[in-house]
Scaffold this motif. Sequence first.
Motif, short mmCIF file in Angstrom:
data_model
loop_
_atom_site.label_atom_id
_atom_site.label_comp_id
_atom_site.label_asym_id
_atom_site.label_seq_id
_atom_site.Cartn_x
_atom_site.Cartn_y
_atom_site.Cartn_z
N ASP A 244 32.97 21.98 47.83
CA ASP A 244 31.62 21.55 48.21
C ASP A 244 30.76 21.21 47.00
O ASP A 244 29.62 20.77 47.16
CB ASP A 244 30.93 22.65 49.02
N ASP A 245 31.30 21.45 45.79
CA ASP A 245 30.56 21.19 44.55
C ASP A 245 29.23 21.94 44.52
O ASP A 245 28.17 21.38 44.26
CB ASP A 245 30.33 19.70 44.34
N VAL A 246 29.29 23.24 44.84
CA VAL A 246 28.12 24.10 44.74
C VAL A 246 28.46 25.27 43.82
O VAL A 246 29.63 25.54 43.53
CB VAL A 246 27.69 24.64 46.13
N LEU A 247 27.43 25.95 43.36
CA LEU A 247 27.65 27.11 42.52
C LEU A 247 28.26 28.25 43.33
O LEU A 247 27.96 28.42 44.51
CB LEU A 247 26.32 27.59 41.91
N PHE A 248 29.10 29.03 42.68
CA PHE A 248 29.68 30.23 43.30
C PHE A 248 28.91 31.43 42.76
O PHE A 248 28.74 31.60 41.55
CB PHE A 248 31.15 30.35 42.95
N SER A 249 28.45 32.29 43.68
CA SER A 249 27.78 33.52 43.25
C SER A 249 28.15 34.65 44.17
O SER A 249 28.35 34.45 45.38
CB SER A 249 26.26 33.33 43.23
N ALA A 250 28.26 35.84 43.62
CA ALA A 250 28.54 37.05 44.41
C ALA A 250 27.30 37.93 44.39
O ALA A 250 26.67 38.10 43.34
CB ALA A 250 29.73 37.80 43.83
N HIS A 251 26.94 38.48 45.55
CA HIS A 251 25.71 39.28 45.66
C HIS A 251 26.07 40.64 46.25
O HIS A 251 26.40 40.75 47.43
CB HIS A 251 24.69 38.55 46.53
N LEU A 252 26.00 41.66 45.42
CA LEU A 252 26.33 43.03 45.79
C LEU A 252 25.24 43.96 45.30
O LEU A 252 24.19 43.50 44.83
CB LEU A 252 27.68 43.41 45.16
N LYS A 253 25.46 45.24 45.43
CA LYS A 253 24.52 46.21 44.87
C LYS A 253 25.31 47.31 44.19
O LYS A 253 25.48 48.42 44.69
CB LYS A 253 23.60 46.78 45.93
N ALA A 254 25.85 46.97 43.01
CA ALA A 254 26.74 47.87 42.30
C ALA A 254 26.00 49.04 41.67
O ALA A 254 26.62 49.93 41.09
CB ALA A 254 27.50 47.11 41.21
N THR A 255 24.67 49.06 41.79
CA THR A 255 23.89 50.18 41.28
C THR A 255 23.76 51.25 42.35
O THR A 255 24.19 52.39 42.17
CB THR A 255 22.51 49.70 40.83
N MET A 256 23.17 50.89 43.49
CA MET A 256 22.97 51.88 44.56
C MET A 256 24.29 52.25 45.24
O MET A 256 24.57 53.41 45.50
CB MET A 256 22.00 51.33 45.59
N MET A 257 25.11 51.25 45.57
CA MET A 257 26.41 51.52 46.19
C MET A 257 27.42 51.72 45.06
O MET A 257 28.29 50.89 44.80
CB MET A 257 26.81 50.37 47.11
N LYS A 258 27.29 52.85 44.38
CA LYS A 258 27.89 53.00 43.06
C LYS A 258 29.40 53.21 43.08
O LYS A 258 30.03 53.17 42.02
CB LYS A 258 27.22 54.16 42.33
N VAL A 259 30.00 53.43 44.24
CA VAL A 259 31.46 53.55 44.30
C VAL A 259 32.06 52.28 44.89
O VAL A 259 32.92 51.65 44.28
CB VAL A 259 31.88 54.78 45.14
N SER A 260 31.58 51.87 46.05
CA SER A 260 32.20 50.73 46.74
C SER A 260 31.95 49.40 46.05
O SER A 260 32.89 48.62 45.84
CB SER A 260 31.69 50.66 48.18
N ASP A 261 30.71 49.11 45.67
CA ASP A 261 30.40 47.76 45.21
C ASP A 261 30.95 47.42 43.83
O ASP A 261 31.33 46.27 43.59
CB ASP A 261 28.89 47.51 45.29
N PRO A 262 31.04 48.36 42.88
CA PRO A 262 31.75 48.02 41.65
C PRO A 262 33.21 47.65 41.90
O PRO A 262 33.76 46.77 41.22
CB PRO A 262 31.63 49.29 40.80
N ILE A 263 33.86 48.32 42.88
CA ILE A 263 35.25 47.97 43.20
C ILE A 263 35.30 46.56 43.77
O ILE A 263 36.15 45.74 43.39
CB ILE A 263 35.84 48.98 44.19
N ILE A 264 34.39 46.26 44.70
CA ILE A 264 34.35 44.90 45.28
C ILE A 264 34.07 43.87 44.20
O ILE A 264 34.71 42.81 44.15
CB ILE A 264 33.28 44.83 46.40
N PHE A 265 33.14 44.20 43.30
CA PHE A 265 32.83 43.29 42.19
C PHE A 265 34.08 43.02 41.35
O PHE A 265 34.34 41.88 40.94
CB PHE A 265 31.73 43.90 41.32
N GLY A 266 34.85 44.08 41.10
CA GLY A 266 36.08 43.90 40.33
C GLY A 266 37.06 42.97 41.03
O GLY A 266 37.75 42.17 40.37
#
Length: 737
Positions: A244-266
């Motif tokens: 689609d020629d658009v920017l790719f961005s991921a939106h999580l909360k790796a600070t508050m969701m300190k176990v799950s979201d860093p894993i998802i980010f990885g």
Amino acid sequence: MATIIYTHTDEAPLLATYSFLPIIQAYAAQAGVEVETRDISLAGRIISQFPERLTEEQRVADHLAELGELATKPEANIIKLPNVSASVPQLKAAIKELQEQGYDLPAYPESPQTDEEREIRARYDKTKGSAVNPVLREGNSDRRAPASVKGYAKAHPHRMGAWSEDSRTNVATMGKDDFFSNEKSVVIEADDTLRIEHVAADGTVTVLKESVPVLAGEVVDGTFMNVAALRRFLTEQIARAKADDVLFSAHLKATMMKVSDPIIFGHVVQAFFPTLFEQYGEQLAAAGISPNDGLGALMSAVADLPDGDAVKAAVEAGLADGPKLAMVDSDKGITNLHVPSDVIIDASMPAMIRTSGHMWGPDGEEADTLAVIPDSSYAGVYQTVIDDCRAHGAFDPATMGSVPNVGLMAKAAEEYGSHDKTFEVPAAGTVRVVDGSGATLIEHTVEPGDIWRACQTKDAPIRDWVKLAVTRARATGAPAIFWLDEQRAHDANLIAKVREYLPEHDTDGLTIEIMAPAEATAYSLERIRRGEDTISVTGNVLRDYNTDLFPILELGTSAKMLSVVPLMNGGGLFETGAGGSAPKHVQQLVKENYLRWDSLGEFFALAASFEHLAGYADNARAQVLADTLDRATGTFLNEDKSPTRRVGGIDNRGSHFYLALYWAQELAAQTDDADLAERFTALATTLADAEDTIVGELNGVQGSPADIGGYYRPDAAKADAVMRPSQTLNDALATLA
């Protein structure tokens, strides 16, 4: 003497405290009110965990635990400034700084192997993520824009980016095999202690959490994200963004969701650079380099690898082959995937929506964006706002209505209380929650690497939440909408409780309804465009999301919100707004001695705190301080004395001077307390006569680097000198002593 606790936190709010707190203490003392501080900063929390390794002078008591105890008492009066909810990279950076300052702290054990390392890791883990808020929030949240702020926003509307019907910006979410779709929920019948365990395919039972105390009526949920499905989803969205020629961005909360979201980010990092991790994944892991820490940490660490140059080349090839990445700082090459704590969903998504649905690309230009929010629990809220803007254009701050929030958060309610009950599944099998009799309450079939979590929501906070919603609806006349989805297991149980508890209150003439989040969003947006207000009554995570989303659209920032937490045992917690831009403000101060942080949230919280104290301590002078501070803040807004955007204008320190001037003038002019008026008459005259001198002294230091002695643990004397450069102002305040 009555006491207010003013929290010592982090980054820009901490630096602002060095300037503003002396003003607060000087004025409050005239009403017999003592304003004390407690250190809940990230550095302070770290230091408090290792007293046996430190000198007497270095030690910091566990102030967070102390305030947690105070929050359960009726005399609690706490002003809570934003603090760092630390991701692992931030935690490591803070440890490193403290070690360099002479604190004998152990390194953070990334993969603890010994009992000692596991014990050290457990201590550090107490300081990660949302370590502060669940401890202090012994009440539910009442968050709204004060009338003065809303009036100012309408009279001086902030810039909003235009929207096009042709915008290709969208949200991508899983919709299946995620936390939303896999959730199971039960209501506990009697007080009990639950256990969470993993049962491997061969029958081996591993206890994940031995003891989960629960009370009768408590809602307990369990769910998981299927990581194989997550990886397929991410691969598809990376391809979609490129096509689609658009920017790719991921939106999580790796600070508050300190176990799950860093894993998802990885997993996002690995999915974006598949060739890199196929070729060098084992080597990176052996060197202790985790994709969960982000691309920035990886790039910093590879220099020490034998194949460091090849790894860097693989990263560059991945950036070239994939879609264009959204950027945090295109000038410095910092991408959306560099640091897990850089792109926080509740701040990043509203900013994108406000800016025409754009984020910044590698070329330094704005562009349409595919916003990837893996879990579908709340992704529909943002898609609904995007669809509305695409159809109807940008919102108009001069005419739009407001969406205040009543949020369920007491006693670590819902997902934000899941950290100690979140696990990366070690092997195929089942994860189950069993009660004290051994009966299975919740069970899921899982695969290696799946992310499983449980959370709790106690009955008393739910009942209090319903009461607060009715109270706010009665006070304002606005509709109160419970954002609950009957298709979600947890929400279905909450809906039953809401329907049970609403009849306990007088709701005659009030509009109180239950809607799924996307439907509630559309309803609220329709009213916003007509200039009408709608109370969003939400759970804990949506509380966080909505109290950034709507204020950023309405006011340009969430820092100007009044955030009151009526504590369940009668005390008050007064929060001062968001700190998402705090790191950039500190960087600017160090570079050019200019602090752009806006303390308006502190002004509102302080007035509410004085008002609360006046009631429970029967202190009429505290009420005078509250009333005059409210009027002074109105003048402050009308005179446009918030920090300007660049060097040369007044910054945070100048804004504090003007607040002190207007407040002194209001105190001198009030007629409720003649003695108090007399005390402030001379100060008001002195400050007014010395205005040019004081502003000159404050602004005169701008433009050169400032030394505060540390980012996470500034040197108190240096920070005080930097933040209080006007001797004329300091001398004037001293006359109140």
